[in-house]
Design an enzyme around this catalytic site. Sequence first.
Site, PDB file in Angstrom:
ATOM      1  N   HIS A 189      -5.597 -29.745 -35.960  1.00  0.00           N
ATOM      2  CA  HIS A 189      -6.556 -28.731 -35.520  1.00  0.00           C
ATOM      3  C   HIS A 189      -7.517 -29.290 -34.472  1.00  0.00           C
ATOM      4  CE1 HIS A 189      -4.980 -25.885 -38.317  1.00  0.00           C
ATOM      5  NE2 HIS A 189      -5.208 -26.683 -39.347  1.00  0.00           N
ATOM      6  N   LYS A 235       0.837  -1.199   0.000  1.00  0.00           N
ATOM      7  CA  LYS A 235       0.000   0.000   0.000  1.00  0.00           C
ATOM      8  C   LYS A 235       0.872   1.250   0.000  1.00  0.00           C
ATOM      9  CE  LYS A 235      -3.408   2.590   2.692  1.00  0.00           C
ATOM     10  NZ  LYS A 235      -4.450   2.554   3.735  1.00  0.00           N
TER      11      LYS A 235
END
Length: 514
Positions: A273, A129
């Site tokens: 494929h 932070k």
Amino acid sequence: MDAPPRALISVYDKAGVVDLAAGLVGLGWDLIASGGTARVIEAARLPVADTADYTGSPTMLGHRVVTLHPRIHGGILADRDDPSHRADLEANGIDPIDLVVVNLYPFEESPGIETIDIGGPTMVRAAAKNHAHVGVVVDPADYESVIDELRSAGRLSAVTRRRLARKAFAHTAAYEAAIAGWFDAGDESDDSDELGLPSAIRLELERAETLRYGENPHQQGARYRARGAFGFFDGMVQHGGPALSYLNLMDAEAAWGLAHNLGDGPAAVIVKHANPCGAAVAGDLATAYSRAFDCDPRSAFGGVVALNAVIDEATAEAMVAAAQADVVIAPGYAGGVLERLAARRANTRLLEAAADVAGEPAWELRSLGSDNDFLLQSPRRLEADPASWQVVTARRPTDSELADAVFAWRVCAHTSSNAVVLARDRTAWGIGAGQQNRVQAGEIAAAKAAGRAAGGACASDGFYPFLDGVGAAADAGAAVVVQPGGSVNDAAVIAAADERNIAMLLTGERQFRH
């Protein structure tokens, strides 16, 4: 004179921490460390203050309270640009902390209440932070670069602090997700519904490798894995050929899964494929490969070959004589085979993978394109046990026909819908994939089989809604048809099979694949 910069170090994994501490001390930094970390640093004869001495508060509650103290968190969280913060530090005798180095209890490796870290994530989040003023390091892999930057520049840049803060928040987010997932898995009062579907999925993915490109060369591509996990491709070894592409991985996974799902015996699968264009099981691997290739030699060019056994010289010879494959994946290679394949097929990627198949996932998750939506389902089951199937025709299949039906059903389940497979002698001779109607899928399969599946089996991944599908199977020479059943026209379809004197099996389970 300005006070020296200060680092707080509290790590479960002590790897590299002494070198880090030595680097900081050499640069004039003061060190604070929690108990176990402090002892490791002290043993290296480096100056360090134990957190208990630094805060004046002893470790409590069986090490549950160590760093949860205002002198620690005030030093981490103070905004040095805010006069009131600086006044609070001075009023309370708190020194600023410039670097926080923390890694957490190993919850993911040893889940349990006592490995849920509290102080570690709290310090990490506080430092992240306040990254405008504080550096935070959660990964030992960053130790060297942090020391190098401090040595060369005297401080961490804003860009580095922000990068480290992002990594820190991702780290604690994944840590909390793992804990929540543990509660989900073990608590009968979790928030899953009556079907067992979770109300939320907590997942962090880390990039495992960058690929040559995505589905097309103008697209970027990479492989990701669940954070901290070990994926199938992480254990794979590439022996030769160019770098892998996005489609290489998709096809290799599809081929490998089918090759290990065809039952007993040496098996070979060729995928193009994401769909099989050849599959066979035989008495030896070379024969299995040759039959798989002969199913559709045109489509096999540039495909992915997967085998479920070590590639021997005979199989390598058959592969060299056949069309170029983009990828070969097998559990091993006999002596001299790698060299032979690499010499004749320089552009073929030769992969070695663990012989066993990865465990079944708990869920299957799929992205819905560019939208922020995902689909989740339980893994597909492949019930290929003919004892659970129903013979619905007057003629029953022979033993060989039944074996072909089981084989065809397995191949069909790994083929995009609508799918029809024609097989004989545990060899797929015709595969029709990805069609908008089932009849056309059957016609494509029949054209590819060209009579080679006569007397064998026809498998359909979905039911036959009309009589034309069964007619096409009979015209192709199928002696047995295996399909899920469940159409309102089942009775008429079965009658059509009886008229053509073919056996029909109903699995009771559809096997669509999209």
